[in-house]
Design an enzyme around this catalytic site. Sequence first.
Site, PDB file in Angstrom:
ATOM      1  N   THR A  12       0.744  -1.233   0.000  1.00  0.00           N
ATOM      2  CA  THR A  12       0.000   0.000   0.000  1.00  0.00           C
ATOM      3  C   THR A  12       0.785   1.300   0.000  1.00  0.00           C
ATOM      4  O   THR A  12       1.945   1.382   0.380  1.00  0.00           O
ATOM      5  CB  THR A  12      -1.034  -0.029   1.138  1.00  0.00           C
ATOM      6  OG1 THR A  12      -2.225   0.503   0.638  1.00  0.00           O
ATOM      7  CG2 THR A  12      -0.620   0.675   2.373  1.00  0.00           C
ATOM      8  N   LYS A  44      -7.450   0.502   3.006  1.00  0.00           N
ATOM      9  CA  LYS A  44      -6.603   0.932   4.110  1.00  0.00           C
ATOM     10  C   LYS A  44      -6.783   2.401   4.457  1.00  0.00           C
ATOM     11  O   LYS A  44      -5.912   3.023   5.047  1.00  0.00           O
ATOM     12  CB  LYS A  44      -5.150   0.608   3.800  1.00  0.00           C
ATOM     13  CG  LYS A  44      -4.926  -0.903   3.731  1.00  0.00           C
ATOM     14  CD  LYS A  44      -3.481  -1.259   3.724  1.00  0.00           C
ATOM     15  CE  LYS A  44      -3.325  -2.765   3.786  1.00  0.00           C
ATOM     16  NZ  LYS A  44      -1.930  -3.160   3.859  1.00  0.00           N
ATOM     17  N   GLY A  58      -5.484   6.637   7.514  1.00  0.00           N
ATOM     18  CA  GLY A  58      -4.923   5.736   6.515  1.00  0.00           C
ATOM     19  C   GLY A  58      -3.777   4.993   7.168  1.00  0.00           C
ATOM     20  O   GLY A  58      -3.055   5.554   7.989  1.00  0.00           O
ATOM     21  N   ALA A 168       1.539   4.887  -8.771  1.00  0.00           N
ATOM     22  CA  ALA A 168       1.187   3.556  -9.286  1.00  0.00           C
ATOM     23  C   ALA A 168       1.940   3.236 -10.577  1.00  0.00           C
ATOM     24  O   ALA A 168       2.249   2.077 -10.844  1.00  0.00           O
ATOM     25  CB  ALA A 168      -0.320   3.464  -9.515  1.00  0.00           C
ATOM     26  N   CYS A 171       5.858   2.711  -8.846  1.00  0.00           N
ATOM     27  CA  CYS A 171       6.098   1.735  -7.776  1.00  0.00           C
ATOM     28  C   CYS A 171       5.353   0.428  -8.061  1.00  0.00           C
ATOM     29  O   CYS A 171       4.131   0.439  -8.199  1.00  0.00           O
ATOM     30  CB  CYS A 171       5.642   2.314  -6.435  1.00  0.00           C
ATOM     31  SG  CYS A 171       5.853   1.173  -5.055  1.00  0.00           S
ATOM     32  N   THR A 174       2.323  -0.497  -5.703  1.00  0.00           N
ATOM     33  CA  THR A 174       1.200   0.438  -5.650  1.00  0.00           C
ATOM     34  C   THR A 174       0.324   0.215  -6.866  1.00  0.00           C
ATOM     35  O   THR A 174       0.829   0.080  -7.970  1.00  0.00           O
ATOM     36  CB  THR A 174       1.714   1.901  -5.657  1.00  0.00           C
ATOM     37  OG1 THR A 174       2.619   2.082  -4.572  1.00  0.00           O
ATOM     38  CG2 THR A 174       0.581   2.897  -5.542  1.00  0.00           C
TER      39      THR A 174
END
Length: 185
Positions: A12, A44, A58, A168, A171, A174
Site C-alpha cells: 500500500t 486501508k 490511513g 502507481a 512503484c 502500488t
Amino acid sequence: MADERFPGWHGTTILAVRRGGQVVVAGDGQVSLGNTVIKGTARKVRRLTPGGREVVVGFAGSTADAFTLLERLERKLESAPGQLLRACVELAKDWRMDKYLRNLEAMLIVTDGAGLYVITGAGDVLEPEHDVAAIGSGGNFALAAARGLMATDLPAEDVARQAMAIAADICVFTNGKLTVETIRG
C-alpha cells in the site's frame, strides 16, 4: 518495516493532501508478497467517528497491527474528544513504551480536517510540511508527485488522485484502485 518472520511483504501507499479547507486521504489497494500481488482491493483508509467526531485514518504495514492501533486511537479520542493531537501523542507514547505495542509494524496518517499527523512506532507524531503526507511502499513517490502538483491550482482530491496515479506508474507495490476519503476542517 521489514519483518523477518514475513520477508518480502509489501503493500500500500497512503497519501494525504490538505488544501482549500479540506483534507483528502487516498490509499491504493495493493498487498504484495515478493513479486506476487496477493490482493488488489484492500481498503486501508477508514473513517472513524469516536465520540461523534469524524476522523480519517490511513494505514500502511501489517493490517492486524494497524487495526490494533486504530482501536487504541479511538479510545484515546473518546477520552480526549476534539483533541486529535493529544490523542495522537498519547497513542505514540503507548506505542513506544508498551512492550506489546512496541512490536507492531504499521504507520498511520490521521486527520480531523484541521490537524494532519503521521504517527510511527518510533514515538513520532509528525505534522507534515507543505500540507502533504505519505506512507507505505510507494509513499515517497506519491509524496514527490503531490508536492509537485501543489504548485498548481488543482483541488486537493485531484492532487491526491493524480499523485497516486503517478506513484502507481512508478512503484510496483502500488496500484490504481483507490479508496478516497475527504474531511473538512
